[in-house]
Design a protein around this motif. Structure first.
Motif, PDB file in Angstrom:
ATOM      1  N   HIS A  81       6.070 -10.547  -1.174  1.00 43.62           N
ATOM      2  CA  HIS A  81       6.613  -9.262  -1.602  1.00 43.62           C
ATOM      3  C   HIS A  81       6.307  -8.224  -0.536  1.00 43.62           C
ATOM      4  CE1 HIS A  81       2.413  -8.491  -2.914  1.00 43.62           C
ATOM      5  NE2 HIS A  81       2.709  -7.221  -2.718  1.00 43.62           N
ATOM      6  N   PHE A  82       6.917  -7.062  -0.664  1.00 49.64           N
ATOM      7  CA  PHE A  82       6.500  -5.910   0.115  1.00 49.64           C
ATOM      8  C   PHE A  82       6.345  -4.758  -0.859  1.00 49.64           C
ATOM      9  CE2 PHE A  82      11.078  -5.321   0.332  1.00 49.64           C
ATOM     10  CZ  PHE A  82      11.254  -3.948   0.261  1.00 49.64           C
ATOM     11  N   ALA A  83       5.617  -3.730  -0.448  1.00 51.46           N
ATOM     12  CA  ALA A  83       5.273  -2.650  -1.369  1.00 51.46           C
ATOM     13  C   ALA A  83       5.783  -1.303  -0.874  1.00 51.46           C
ATOM     14  CB  ALA A  83       3.757  -2.592  -1.554  1.00 51.46           C
ATOM     15  N   ASN A 126      14.039 -11.064  -4.594  1.00 55.81           N
ATOM     16  CA  ASN A 126      12.871 -10.738  -3.779  1.00 55.81           C
ATOM     17  C   ASN A 126      12.025  -9.702  -4.504  1.00 55.81           C
ATOM     18  OD1 ASN A 126      13.456 -12.286  -1.315  1.00 55.81           O
ATOM     19  ND2 ASN A 126      15.226 -10.931  -1.176  1.00 55.81           N
ATOM     20  N   SER A 127      10.712  -9.900  -4.501  1.00 58.03           N
ATOM     21  CA  SER A 127       9.805  -9.004  -5.205  1.00 58.03           C
ATOM     22  C   SER A 127       9.450  -7.778  -4.380  1.00 58.03           C
ATOM     23  CB  SER A 127       8.504  -9.736  -5.554  1.00 58.03           C
ATOM     24  OG  SER A 127       8.746 -10.743  -6.494  1.00 58.03           O
ATOM     25  N   ILE A 128       9.481  -6.632  -5.044  1.00 54.79           N
ATOM     26  CA  ILE A 128       9.089  -5.365  -4.440  1.00 54.79           C
ATOM     27  C   ILE A 128       8.037  -4.751  -5.352  1.00 54.79           C
ATOM     28  CG2 ILE A 128       9.854  -3.084  -3.694  1.00 54.79           C
ATOM     29  CD1 ILE A 128      12.757  -4.537  -3.804  1.00 54.79           C
ATOM     30  N   GLU A 129       6.890  -4.441  -4.797  1.00 52.03           N
ATOM     31  CA  GLU A 129       5.831  -3.792  -5.556  1.00 52.03           C
ATOM     32  C   GLU A 129       5.966  -2.283  -5.393  1.00 52.03           C
ATOM     33  OE1 GLU A 129       0.943  -3.680  -5.804  1.00 52.03           O
ATOM     34  OE2 GLU A 129       1.918  -4.658  -4.111  1.00 52.03           O
ATOM     35  N   LEU A 130       5.969  -1.579  -6.508  1.00 52.80           N
ATOM     36  CA  LEU A 130       5.892  -0.123  -6.487  1.00 52.80           C
ATOM     37  C   LEU A 130       4.463   0.224  -6.869  1.00 52.80           C
ATOM     38  CD1 LEU A 130       9.182   0.767  -8.426  1.00 52.80           C
ATOM     39  CD2 LEU A 130       8.862   0.501  -5.952  1.00 52.80           C
ATOM     40  N   LEU A 131       3.741   0.895  -5.974  1.00 52.43           N
ATOM     41  CA  LEU A 131       2.342   1.194  -6.271  1.00 52.43           C
ATOM     42  C   LEU A 131       2.096   2.689  -6.253  1.00 52.43           C
ATOM     43  CD1 LEU A 131       0.385   1.877  -3.544  1.00 52.43           C
ATOM     44  CD2 LEU A 131       1.050  -0.453  -3.059  1.00 52.43           C
ATOM     45  N   GLU A 132       1.177   3.086  -7.115  1.00 51.31           N
ATOM     46  CA  GLU A 132       0.828   4.484  -7.293  1.00 51.31           C
ATOM     47  C   GLU A 132      -0.602   4.683  -6.828  1.00 51.31           C
ATOM     48  OE1 GLU A 132      -0.220   6.715 -11.324  1.00 51.31           O
ATOM     49  OE2 GLU A 132       1.889   6.119 -11.219  1.00 51.31           O
ATOM     50  N   GLY A 133      -0.825   5.729  -6.096  1.00 50.45           N
ATOM     51  CA  GLY A 133      -2.178   6.016  -5.620  1.00 50.45           C
ATOM     52  C   GLY A 133      -2.481   5.249  -4.361  1.00 50.45           C
ATOM     53  N   PRO A 134      -3.437   5.745  -3.623  1.00 52.92           N
ATOM     54  CA  PRO A 134      -3.761   5.089  -2.347  1.00 52.92           C
ATOM     55  C   PRO A 134      -4.428   3.741  -2.557  1.00 52.92           C
ATOM     56  CG  PRO A 134      -5.326   6.821  -2.830  1.00 52.92           C
ATOM     57  CD  PRO A 134      -4.280   6.881  -3.908  1.00 52.92           C
ATOM     58  N   LEU A 135      -4.203   2.860  -1.601  1.00 47.87           N
ATOM     59  CA  LEU A 135      -4.921   1.595  -1.620  1.00 47.87           C
ATOM     60  C   LEU A 135      -6.390   1.890  -1.363  1.00 47.87           C
ATOM     61  CD1 LEU A 135      -2.551  -0.684   0.456  1.00 47.87           C
ATOM     62  CD2 LEU A 135      -2.987  -0.795  -1.988  1.00 47.87           C
ATOM     63  N   VAL A 136      -7.265   1.170  -2.040  1.00 44.57           N
ATOM     64  CA  VAL A 136      -8.698   1.376  -1.812  1.00 44.57           C
ATOM     65  C   VAL A 136      -9.064   0.810  -0.455  1.00 44.57           C
ATOM     66  CG1 VAL A 136      -9.278   1.322  -4.254  1.00 44.57           C
ATOM     67  CG2 VAL A 136      -9.351  -0.789  -2.937  1.00 44.57           C
ATOM     68  N   HIS A 137     -10.089   1.355   0.123  1.00 44.59           N
ATOM     69  CA  HIS A 137     -10.581   0.831   1.386  1.00 44.59           C
ATOM     70  C   HIS A 137     -11.405  -0.406   1.111  1.00 44.59           C
ATOM     71  CE1 HIS A 137      -9.206   4.288   3.614  1.00 44.59           C
ATOM     72  NE2 HIS A 137      -9.694   5.053   2.664  1.00 44.59           N
ATOM     73  N   ILE A 138     -11.296  -1.375   1.990  1.00 44.28           N
ATOM     74  CA  ILE A 138     -12.098  -2.583   1.840  1.00 44.28           C
ATOM     75  C   ILE A 138     -13.558  -2.187   1.942  1.00 44.28           C
ATOM     76  CG2 ILE A 138     -12.677  -4.800   2.894  1.00 44.28           C
ATOM     77  CD1 ILE A 138      -9.753  -4.933   3.830  1.00 44.28           C
ATOM     78  N   GLN A 139     -14.345  -2.654   0.982  1.00 44.65           N
ATOM     79  CA  GLN A 139     -15.765  -2.312   1.010  1.00 44.65           C
ATOM     80  C   GLN A 139     -16.446  -2.997   2.174  1.00 44.65           C
ATOM     81  OE1 GLN A 139     -17.308  -3.321  -2.825  1.00 44.65           O
ATOM     82  NE2 GLN A 139     -16.413  -1.526  -3.791  1.00 44.65           N
ATOM     83  N   ARG A 140     -17.227  -2.242   2.893  1.00 41.30           N
ATOM     84  CA  ARG A 140     -17.949  -2.786   4.036  1.00 41.30           C
ATOM     85  C   ARG A 140     -19.403  -2.959   3.637  1.00 41.30           C
ATOM     86  NH1 ARG A 140     -14.779  -0.570   9.008  1.00 41.30           N
ATOM     87  NH2 ARG A 140     -12.936   0.070   7.932  1.00 41.30           N
ATOM     88  N   PRO A 141     -20.060  -3.945   4.197  1.00 41.63           N
ATOM     89  CA  PRO A 141     -21.486  -4.112   3.874  1.00 41.63           C
ATOM     90  C   PRO A 141     -22.261  -2.870   4.287  1.00 41.63           C
ATOM     91  CG  PRO A 141     -20.658  -5.916   5.247  1.00 41.63           C
ATOM     92  CD  PRO A 141     -19.560  -4.902   5.116  1.00 41.63           C
ATOM     93  N   GLU A 142     -23.256  -2.553   3.487  1.00 39.28           N
ATOM     94  CA  GLU A 142     -24.082  -1.401   3.826  1.00 39.28           C
ATOM     95  C   GLU A 142     -24.833  -1.671   5.123  1.00 39.28           C
ATOM     96  OE1 GLU A 142     -26.516   0.255   0.763  1.00 39.28           O
ATOM     97  OE2 GLU A 142     -25.051  -0.231  -0.778  1.00 39.28           O
TER      98      GLU A 142
END
Length: 145
Positions: A81-83, A126-142
């Motif tokens: 899919h694409f978003a 074909n799948s299309i994703e509609l998304l609301e709000g920002p994508l979260v940032h990948i959590q990084r190890p402290e």
């Protein structure tokens, strides 16, 4: 060094697909057809994103797949899919439904990587994703202090 350029999808009916994506805000910017009529291409743009639609002549009308150049061998492969990001998923669904691009309104889901999302399909499934709000940032190890 690298930057995203475009996404390509194979479709069955170029006109129907172009109309669908124009309803999502894409604008046509380029058209091409090969000399023997085996392939039509349409580029549609939304902001900086380019969607390239390939429309191959139906299999029953082609004598041999060898008629296609090597880069076209993946015609039967697809994408997951694409978003597209929207301000409000419910408003987007209502607008698409009102424009006749959706026959029903699919259920909106709370996301793990965004606020809310829903999947819709284009005329070829074909799948299309509609998304609301920002994508979260990948959590990084402290980092250790």
């Amino acid at each position: 060094m690298f930057s995203f350029h475009h996404l390509t999808m194979s479709v069955q009916n170029l006109s129907a697909s172009e109309s669908f994506y124009k309803g999502l805000g894409f604008e046509p910017v380029y058209r091409w057809q090969d000399d023997v009529g085996l392939l039509q291409i349409c580029h549609l743009q939304l902001g900086q994103a380019v969607l390239e639609l390939y429309c191959f002549k139906p299999d029953e009308e082609i004598d041999t797949l060898a008629a296609f150049p090597p880069w076209a061998n993946g015609v039967r492969l697809g994408l997951r899919h694409f978003a597209l990001q929207v301000n409000d998923v419910d408003d987007a669904l209502s607008a698409l439904h009102g424009a006749g691009l959706l026959t029903d309104k699919p259920s909106v889901v709370r996301g793990q990587s965004c606020d809310r999302y829903v999947f819709i399909m284009d005329p070829d499934g074909n799948s299309i994703e509609l998304l609301e709000g920002p994508l979260v940032h990948i959590q990084r190890p402290e980092q250790p202090n």
